[in-house]
Design a protein around this motif. Sequence first.
Motif, PDB file in Angstrom:
ATOM      1  N   ILE A   1      78.116  26.354 -88.171  1.00 33.67           N
ATOM      2  CA  ILE A   1      76.668  26.554 -88.047  1.00 33.67           C
ATOM      3  C   ILE A   1      75.976  26.049 -89.305  1.00 33.67           C
ATOM      4  CG2 ILE A   1      74.838  28.279 -87.842  1.00 33.67           C
ATOM      5  CD1 ILE A   1      76.814  29.960 -86.172  1.00 33.67           C
ATOM      6  N   GLY A   2      74.956  25.215 -89.090  1.00 35.37           N
ATOM      7  CA  GLY A   2      74.221  24.615 -90.198  1.00 35.37           C
ATOM      8  C   GLY A   2      74.694  23.223 -90.549  1.00 35.37           C
ATOM      9  N   GLN A   3      75.788  22.774 -89.938  1.00 39.54           N
ATOM     10  CA  GLN A   3      76.314  21.450 -90.219  1.00 39.54           C
ATOM     11  C   GLN A   3      75.977  20.479 -89.095  1.00 39.54           C
ATOM     12  OE1 GLN A   3      80.465  21.244 -91.530  1.00 39.54           O
ATOM     13  NE2 GLN A   3      80.450  23.464 -91.888  1.00 39.54           N
ATOM     14  N   GLU A   4      75.831  19.218 -89.450  1.00 39.82           N
ATOM     15  CA  GLU A   4      75.713  18.151 -88.458  1.00 39.82           C
ATOM     16  C   GLU A   4      77.074  17.488 -88.342  1.00 39.82           C
ATOM     17  OE1 GLU A   4      72.278  14.996 -87.574  1.00 39.82           O
ATOM     18  OE2 GLU A   4      73.539  14.405 -89.265  1.00 39.82           O
ATOM     19  N   ILE A   5      77.656  17.536 -87.159  1.00 35.28           N
ATOM     20  CA  ILE A   5      79.028  17.072 -86.971  1.00 35.28           C
ATOM     21  C   ILE A   5      79.094  16.103 -85.791  1.00 35.28           C
ATOM     22  CG2 ILE A   5      80.044  19.178 -87.926  1.00 35.28           C
ATOM     23  CD1 ILE A   5      80.569  20.076 -85.018  1.00 35.28           C
ATOM     24  N   PRO A   6      80.073  15.190 -85.790  1.00 35.70           N
ATOM     25  CA  PRO A   6      80.238  14.296 -84.641  1.00 35.70           C
ATOM     26  C   PRO A   6      80.864  15.046 -83.461  1.00 35.70           C
ATOM     27  CG  PRO A   6      81.898  13.832 -86.308  1.00 35.70           C
ATOM     28  CD  PRO A   6      80.984  14.850 -86.905  1.00 35.70           C
ATOM     29  N   VAL A   7      80.241  14.888 -82.313  1.00 36.01           N
ATOM     30  CA  VAL A   7      80.706  15.557 -81.096  1.00 36.01           C
ATOM     31  C   VAL A   7      80.819  14.513 -79.989  1.00 36.01           C
ATOM     32  CG1 VAL A   7      80.129  17.250 -79.301  1.00 36.01           C
ATOM     33  CG2 VAL A   7      79.706  17.786 -81.715  1.00 36.01           C
ATOM     34  N   CYS A   8      81.929  14.529 -79.311  1.00 36.96           N
ATOM     35  CA  CYS A   8      82.116  13.654 -78.154  1.00 36.96           C
ATOM     36  C   CYS A   8      81.585  14.376 -76.920  1.00 36.96           C
ATOM     37  CB  CYS A   8      83.588  13.318 -77.986  1.00 36.96           C
ATOM     38  SG  CYS A   8      83.894  12.127 -76.670  1.00 36.96           S
ATOM     39  N   ILE A   9      80.621  13.785 -76.245  1.00 35.54           N
ATOM     40  CA  ILE A   9      79.990  14.420 -75.081  1.00 35.54           C
ATOM     41  C   ILE A   9      80.914  14.263 -73.876  1.00 35.54           C
ATOM     42  CG2 ILE A   9      77.970  14.501 -73.608  1.00 35.54           C
ATOM     43  CD1 ILE A   9      77.540  15.309 -76.584  1.00 35.54           C
ATOM     44  N   ALA A  10      81.318  15.399 -73.328  1.00 32.17           N
ATOM     45  CA  ALA A  10      82.311  15.398 -72.253  1.00 32.17           C
ATOM     46  C   ALA A  10      81.700  15.583 -70.871  1.00 32.17           C
ATOM     47  CB  ALA A  10      83.341  16.505 -72.505  1.00 32.17           C
ATOM     48  N   ALA A  11      80.538  16.254 -70.793  1.00 31.30           N
ATOM     49  CA  ALA A  11      79.939  16.519 -69.487  1.00 31.30           C
ATOM     50  C   ALA A  11      78.438  16.711 -69.642  1.00 31.30           C
ATOM     51  CB  ALA A  11      80.565  17.757 -68.847  1.00 31.30           C
ATOM     52  N   ALA A  12      77.717  16.362 -68.590  1.00 31.22           N
ATOM     53  CA  ALA A  12      76.261  16.522 -68.550  1.00 31.22           C
ATOM     54  C   ALA A  12      75.897  17.565 -67.515  1.00 31.22           C
ATOM     55  CB  ALA A  12      75.591  15.187 -68.213  1.00 31.22           C
ATOM     56  N   HIS A  13      74.929  18.381 -67.848  1.00 27.83           N
ATOM     57  CA  HIS A  13      74.420  19.401 -66.944  1.00 27.83           C
ATOM     58  C   HIS A  13      72.911  19.192 -66.785  1.00 27.83           C
ATOM     59  CE1 HIS A  13      78.367  21.064 -67.729  1.00 27.83           C
ATOM     60  NE2 HIS A  13      78.078  21.067 -69.038  1.00 27.83           N
ATOM     61  N   THR A  14      72.278  20.026 -66.004  1.00 27.43           N
ATOM     62  CA  THR A  14      70.867  19.812 -65.691  1.00 27.43           C
ATOM     63  C   THR A  14      70.015  19.745 -66.951  1.00 27.43           C
ATOM     64  OG1 THR A  14      71.163  20.980 -63.599  1.00 27.43           O
ATOM     65  CG2 THR A  14      68.908  20.671 -64.396  1.00 27.43           C
ATOM     66  N   ASN A  15      70.195  20.711 -67.855  1.00 29.19           N
ATOM     67  CA  ASN A  15      69.355  20.767 -69.045  1.00 29.19           C
ATOM     68  C   ASN A  15      70.157  20.808 -70.339  1.00 29.19           C
ATOM     69  OD1 ASN A  15      66.683  20.950 -67.721  1.00 29.19           O
ATOM     70  ND2 ASN A  15      67.463  22.912 -66.968  1.00 29.19           N
ATOM     71  N   SER A  16      71.434  20.483 -70.281  1.00 31.26           N
ATOM     72  CA  SER A  16      72.257  20.574 -71.481  1.00 31.26           C
ATOM     73  C   SER A  16      73.458  19.649 -71.357  1.00 31.26           C
ATOM     74  CB  SER A  16      72.726  22.017 -71.714  1.00 31.26           C
ATOM     75  OG  SER A  16      73.592  22.431 -70.675  1.00 31.26           O
ATOM     76  N   LEU A  17      74.223  19.585 -72.452  1.00 31.21           N
ATOM     77  CA  LEU A  17      75.443  18.796 -72.496  1.00 31.21           C
ATOM     78  C   LEU A  17      76.567  19.688 -73.002  1.00 31.21           C
ATOM     79  CD1 LEU A  17      74.017  15.670 -74.389  1.00 31.21           C
ATOM     80  CD2 LEU A  17      74.318  15.898 -71.916  1.00 31.21           C
ATOM     81  N   SER A  18      77.798  19.329 -72.705  1.00 32.10           N
ATOM     82  CA  SER A  18      78.940  19.986 -73.318  1.00 32.10           C
ATOM     83  C   SER A  18      79.820  18.920 -73.951  1.00 32.10           C
ATOM     84  CB  SER A  18      79.724  20.830 -72.298  1.00 32.10           C
ATOM     85  OG  SER A  18      80.172  20.030 -71.220  1.00 32.10           O
ATOM     86  N   GLY A  19      80.498  19.292 -75.032  1.00 33.97           N
ATOM     87  CA  GLY A  19      81.285  18.314 -75.739  1.00 33.97           C
ATOM     88  C   GLY A  19      82.461  18.940 -76.456  1.00 33.97           C
ATOM     89  N   VAL A  20      83.169  18.100 -77.181  1.00 38.74           N
ATOM     90  CA  VAL A  20      84.296  18.544 -77.984  1.00 38.74           C
ATOM     91  C   VAL A  20      84.165  17.925 -79.358  1.00 38.74           C
ATOM     92  CG1 VAL A  20      85.844  18.827 -76.003  1.00 38.74           C
ATOM     93  CG2 VAL A  20      85.728  16.621 -77.175  1.00 38.74           C
ATOM     94  N   LEU A  21      84.745  18.608 -80.351  1.00 35.83           N
ATOM     95  CA  LEU A  21      84.736  18.059 -81.687  1.00 35.83           C
ATOM     96  C   LEU A  21      85.377  16.678 -81.701  1.00 35.83           C
ATOM     97  CD1 LEU A  21      85.744  21.247 -83.712  1.00 35.83           C
ATOM     98  CD2 LEU A  21      83.466  20.237 -83.452  1.00 35.83           C
ATOM     99  N   LYS A  22      84.889  15.797 -82.538  1.00 39.52           N
ATOM    100  CA  LYS A  22      85.298  14.396 -82.511  1.00 39.52           C
ATOM    101  C   LYS A  22      86.805  14.217 -82.680  1.00 39.52           C
ATOM    102  CE  LYS A  22      85.185   9.931 -82.719  1.00 39.52           C
ATOM    103  NZ  LYS A  22      85.218   9.177 -81.467  1.00 39.52           N
ATOM    104  N   GLU A  23      87.422  15.109 -83.492  1.00 40.02           N
ATOM    105  CA  GLU A  23      88.859  14.918 -83.703  1.00 40.02           C
ATOM    106  C   GLU A  23      89.679  15.186 -82.458  1.00 40.02           C
ATOM    107  OE1 GLU A  23      87.814  18.938 -85.728  1.00 40.02           O
ATOM    108  OE2 GLU A  23      86.959  16.926 -85.545  1.00 40.02           O
ATOM    109  N   LYS A  24      89.014  15.788 -81.438  1.00 39.59           N
ATOM    110  CA  LYS A  24      89.698  15.987 -80.158  1.00 39.59           C
ATOM    111  C   LYS A  24      89.211  14.940 -79.161  1.00 39.59           C
ATOM    112  CE  LYS A  24      90.029  20.945 -81.056  1.00 39.59           C
ATOM    113  NZ  LYS A  24      89.716  22.295 -80.583  1.00 39.59           N
ATOM    114  N   ALA A  25      90.012  14.635 -78.183  1.00 45.21           N
ATOM    115  CA  ALA A  25      89.640  13.598 -77.219  1.00 45.21           C
ATOM    116  C   ALA A  25      88.663  14.143 -76.198  1.00 45.21           C
ATOM    117  CB  ALA A  25      90.899  13.083 -76.513  1.00 45.21           C
ATOM    118  N   CYS A  26      87.759  13.287 -75.735  1.00 50.11           N
ATOM    119  CA  CYS A  26      86.857  13.685 -74.643  1.00 50.11           C
ATOM    120  C   CYS A  26      87.671  13.888 -73.374  1.00 50.11           C
ATOM    121  CB  CYS A  26      85.812  12.595 -74.402  1.00 50.11           C
ATOM    122  SG  CYS A  26      84.328  12.802 -75.387  1.00 50.11           S
ATOM    123  N   ALA A  27      87.331  14.953 -72.633  1.00 52.11           N
ATOM    124  CA  ALA A  27      88.036  15.215 -71.386  1.00 52.11           C
ATOM    125  C   ALA A  27      87.555  14.257 -70.301  1.00 52.11           C
ATOM    126  CB  ALA A  27      87.800  16.648 -70.956  1.00 52.11           C
TER     127      ALA A  27
END
Length: 460
Positions: free
Chosen positions: A434-460
């Motif tokens: 919390i408070g950090q800007e980090i690289p995130v791989c976007i794994a899924a899109a929803h109506t009003n939001s996105l879900s992702g995984v930390l960059k060091e992990k692979a996108c599903a």
Amino acid sequence: MSLAVKPSLPARRLHVITRGCQMNVYDSARMADVLAPLGYAPAAGPDEADMIILNTCHIRDRATEKVFSELGRLRQVKMARAAEGRATILAVAGCVAQAEGQEILARAPYVDIVFGPQTYHRLPEMVAQANRAAGAVIDTDFPAESKFDFLPDAAAPQTAGGLTPFLTIQEGCDKFCSFCVVPYTRGAEASRPAASILAEARRMVAAGAREITLLGQNVNAWRGKQPGGAARSLAWLLHALADIPGLLRLRYTTSHPRDMGDDLILAHASLPQLMPFLHLPVQSGSDRMLSAMNRRHSADDYRRLVDRLRRARPDLALSSDFIVGHPGETEADFEATLSLVRDTGFAQAFSFKYSARPGTPAGGAPGQVPEPEKDRRLQSLQALLREQQAAFNARCVGLTMPVLITGPGRHPGQVMGRAPYLQPVHLVGPAALIGQEIPVCIAAAHTNSLSGVLKEKACA
């Protein structure tokens, strides 16, 4: 030898109810700052408050009646506290107060203070008058002095919300769009001094802010004075803010197309802190309606401006505002709006049925569109806008984005953050992020939001 003890102010509680725009949210916080020296601390709810402020908005339909309905509920709170021997000051603030001040006192005589958006720096004096039982206090002038010259330093944000605060830099409007009450409730365009803005931004960052959104009715009309009399622009201010160590992100809203200067367009290309997401209201795609709305730009002017912005920042995404059913709007006019939406492509948008505002030019104009027709047009426009939003979110899947982590997620082990395009992003991660800007791989899109995984992990 005894030491004299400085008497402290009696503990008082303040509850502010905020309705409407982001600027009202900012104003409510500053009202609390103004009243803090009088001993007012936050109350959890109105029934615990020695002072209640209802901060109102005049933009939405039936705004005035909704205020009176809410005041009826607050009257019961005030009466219940009075029965227990506890006095409560009830105040109405904001744009409905500005527009309907005398009507509020006539219909709700139990209200103690009514004040407009430009006078809340005078709240201590109003409270003193109310405490002297000198009758209801009303202050809805447009004072010659700027409230920004009299406000105390803003209190430092203390919660996770302090990571992404709002900062008002400009108020009022000189554009006089036919449908809008802002020039009558907020007054003429006024810019906050640059030194005051920069000082507050530094305090915000020192308190933990990482992203600041600059607010104004026409935020890109901000002008600051410099030695010699030349005017500084919003682009200059953005560059100055970007130099603050620790400030990772900048946004600004709401913009008027007519005030989008060359230097501001270039700022989108040259400032990495300036997020690639711009709210740029157009209201209609019909030149005939834009003229009736007194927007003073054409649909093609807007298209050309969007092209220039996207050439400067190819990854720029847009949101906008639309009004359907403005007096005189025909089916051809509405189809022109749909055409502009298709041509432009929006990541988000806000769309509304026209509703008359007393005192505005369009309020009594001929050619009022029937409500069923406004409903049909709005549903059609919103379906297209939802389709575009879903398509934009889907295009984010597979991308790696810098996400500012703003707080815990909905489920244990989750955190949530904010993408550059303002979508909420949910992911599994530790609270230490919390408070950090980090690289995130976007794994899924929803109506009003996105879900992702930390960059060091692979996108599903």
